[in-house]
Design an enzyme around this catalytic site. Structure first.
Site, PDB file in Angstrom:
ATOM      1  N   ARG A  69       1.057  17.855   3.535  1.00  8.73           N
ATOM      2  CA  ARG A  69       2.523  17.998   3.521  1.00  8.73           C
ATOM      3  C   ARG A  69       3.016  18.000   2.082  1.00  8.73           C
ATOM      4  NH1 ARG A  69       1.691  12.347   4.168  1.00  8.73           N
ATOM      5  NH2 ARG A  69       2.369  11.330   2.257  1.00  8.73           N
TER       6      ARG A  69
ATOM      7  N   HIS B 100       0.819  -1.215   0.000  1.00  2.77           N
ATOM      8  CA  HIS B 100       0.000   0.000   0.000  1.00  2.77           C
ATOM      9  C   HIS B 100       0.853   1.265   0.000  1.00  2.77           C
ATOM     10  CE1 HIS B 100      -3.548  -2.403   0.612  1.00  2.77           C
ATOM     11  NE2 HIS B 100      -3.018  -2.946   1.686  1.00  2.77           N
TER      12      HIS B 100
END
Lengths: 174, 503
Positions: B291, B234
């Site tokens: 971010r 993932h």
């Protein structure tokens, strides 16, 4: 000179003969039938420029920590175990004398021991987790390779271990 | 503009941020843990200070120590990079209290987007399509009942999730009880929060995300999408821009949806809104990354916009200097993440010493790297050692160029994902653009297992000549200790060690 090669992902052993033809030229015969003439120039310790029938290859040959070679050709990697035919005979004699199989569970990667899940004297089943090691934010389980009894544990929680370190020694059950 | 910026990170991303500072004429400050004294970012920065022992929580996550260094050095801002403190609201709040600018979004947005359920509520309020499922955390019984109502398969996810942790695909009710147990335990240890929620499973999903820039006045633009469907565990390994699935119309709809979510969340700075896309090109809000992303360079290469510099300017209070109509995607870019991992052994970590390094070059090639020859890749941190980012006039040229650059890229001493990337760049399904997030674990593995090696004879011949040369000249001092011939006895000893797990 004759060698015996084992290549990861290739079935069976291959016999390799090397004959120097003078200068940088070598004849290499693989399995008695594949015949190559190569022009080999070495750069530094382990980069080779190889010419074969006019085709040019850049080949990196690096010794691996486990004794074999890691060979890189045009971006393809090969793991090759290569032994002198004479030495192989010697090794097989030695191997029989020393007895094969030690039941040692080792780690291919360095890391930190997060948990030890067994104690000395424990009866363990094949694939039972023995030790959990962490490296680079990822935990990895080391499992028993077969049924047996835990003879000794070489690490404790919090230890930092190097690659190829022995974690646990098992006494395999018959 | 800021006079002095502290970079609270390490490796390639620290160097990337320091480069932006140098271009902008900002004095840069690096921080380093005990094992990073020799790291590249320490050498690149104008100033560097130690912040503690190797474990991240005692150094790169040590808020008190980093703030102390920033104040002593007289920094007016801190850039956290990605990972470590990048999405830590407590850190953003501390910076504010100390009068240091946190180069990132406001702390409130970090908190709200950090909770996946609050983020889903926000997206829904903003009118963005959200994956069907729950907007609140659920009890075990609640999960069972809701999953039955929604119909299997379902995705069980951690409310505080990220990086694939605490996430399970559950295909039937029989699997649910154990999936809940494992997901809760994983989420508890990773995020100290074991709450879970449910989402409908999207079949053959593709991961497509939208890069945005929003200034402090709330003016925002989108810089186009990135396709990040090639993943292992993932986690992304290859990203590209644009996505083969997205045309100008879809891009505009996704971009506007992303900006609406950002507005609803009170977001500013650079950010990424992630979407899942099904095979009919319907897109669904997944989450917001508050971010700078690892993969930001692919967007930089196709838009020509330096995202890091824009992020710093926004933090310093400057209004956005780029209008939406000036954002154009030109050509195609691909990023390959270079991890210190063994792609032939389930991507197992491979820390150690890099004792040889040859970097690619030539047209269209950018290398963001955190290591050098003889550098040690410590086992304490993320396995990323660098990124290869390649630009081409179209996808085909970008792939061909990536393949060429990878063939030049040599890292010795540790195992890396370079050979994996080389294989993907030759995979017919990847070349067609026909893949989803399950690609590596399903089709790719099967296709690779069936593949014949191409240069076996040349490899074997060269290895044999190498051994022959070593044996013929045993007394010659090899330039490196590694090249030396080995005695059969030593070899034998090694063989014994190799018999790992033989019973």
């Amino acid at each position: 000179m004759a060698y015996v090669a084992n290549i990861a992902g290739v079935d069976g052993e291959l016999k390799v003969e090397v004959k120097p033809l003078g200068g940088d030229l070598y004849q290499v015969v693989i399995d008695g039938e594949r015949d190559l003439v190569v022009d080999v120039r070495r750069h530094g310790c382990c980069v080779y420029s190889v010419l074969n029938q006019g085709r040019s290859y850049e080949v990196d040959v690096d010794e691996r920590p486990d004794g074999g070679y890691s060979v890189l050709v045009q971006g393809e990697h090969y793991h090759i175990d290569l032994v002198d035919e004479m030495k192989k005979k010697l090794l097989s004699i030695l191997g029989e004398e020393m007895g094969a199989g030690t039941g040692e569970v080792t780690t291919a990667m360095p890391g930190k021991v997060v948990r030890v899940l067994v104690s000395e004297g424990d009866q363990v089943k094949k694939d039972q987790p023995l030790v959990i090691l962490e490296a680079m934010k990822m935990e990895n389980e080391f499992k028993a390779p077969c049924d047996g009894v835990v003879k000794s544990i070489k690490v404790k929680e919090g230890d930092t271990v190097e690659a190829n370190a022995v974690l646990v020694v098992l006494e395999p059950s018959e | 503009m800021f006079k002095k910026v502290l970079v609270a990170n390490r490796s390639e991303i620290a160097v990337r941020l320091l480069r932006a500072c140098r271009e902008m004429g900002i004095t840069s400050v690096a921080v380093y843990s005990d094992v990073d004294r020799d790291a590249l970012h320490v050498r690149y920065a104008d100033e560097a200070y130690p912040i503690g022992p190797a474990p991240a929580r005692e150094s790169y996550l040590n808020i008190d120590r980093i703030i102390e260094v920033a104040k002593k050095a007289g920094c007016d801002a801190i850039h956290p990079g990605y990972g470590f403190l990048a999405e830590n609201a407590e850190f953003a709040a501390r910076c504010e209290e100390e009068g240091i600018v946190f180069i990132g979004p406001p702390k409130e947005a970090i908190v709200s987007m950090g909770s996946k359920t609050v983020a889903r509520q926000t997206a829904q309020k903003a009118g963005a399509p959200v994956i069907p499922g729950t907007l609140e955390p659920l009890t075990d019984e609640g999960i069972m009942a809701k999953a039955r109502e929604m119909g299997y398969p379902v995705m069980l996810k951690a409310v505080s999730g990220g990086g694939g942790k605490g996430m399970r695909l559950v295909k039937s009710e029989e699997e649910m009880a154990s999936a809940i147990r494992m997901a809760r335990s994983e989420a508890k240890s990773a995020f100290n929060d074991d709450s879970l929620y449910l989402e409908k499973y999207i079949e053959n999903p593709r991961h497509v995300e939208m890069q945005i820039l929003v200034d402090r006045d709330g003016n925002g633009i989108y810089l186009g999408e990135r396709e990040c469907s090639i993943q292992r565990r993932h986690q992304k390994v290859i990203e590209e821009a644009p996505s083969v699935l997205v045309d100008e119309d879809l891009r505009q709809r996704m971009g506007e949806a992303a900006l609406k979510v950002a507005r609803e969340a009170g977001y500013y700075s650079a950010g990424t809104v992630e979407f899942l896309m099904d095979k009919d090109r319907n897109f669904y809000f997944l989450e917001v990354n508050t971010r700078l992303q690892v993969e930001h360079p692919v967007t930089e290469l196709v838009t020509g916009i330096d995202i890091v510099k824009e992020m710093i300017k926004i933090a310093a209070g400057a209004p956005l200097s780029i209008a939406q109509e000036d954002v154009k995607m030109k050509g195609h870019a691909i990023e390959c993440r270079i991890y210190a991992e063994d792609p032939y052994n389930n991507f197992l970590p491979s820390p150690g010493t890099v004792w040889g390094l040859r970097l690619p070059g030539g047209p269209g090639v950018r290398v963001d790297i955190g290591v050098f020859e003889r550098a040690v890749v410590p086992m304490e941190y993320d396995p990323i050692i660098g990124k290869l980012i390649v630009w081409g006039k179209d996808r085909r040229e970008a792939v061909e160029r990536t393949r060429r650059a990878l063939s030049e890229f040599v890292v010795k001493g540790i195992k890396t994902t370079i050979p994996f990337h080389e294989r993907v760049m030759e995979n017919p399904l990847f070349l067609e653009g026909n893949f989803d997030t399950t690609f590596i674990d399903t089709v790719f593995r099967k296709m690779e297992e069936a593949r014949e090696p191409r240069y076996l004879d040349v490899a074997l011949a060269t290895a044999a000549v190498h051994l022959y040369l070593e044996e013929m000249a045993p007394k010659r001092e090899a330039p490196a200790a590694r090249g030396r011939a080995i005695s059969p006895w030593k070899l034998y000893g090694r063989r014994l060690q190799m018999r790992t797990g033989l019973c």
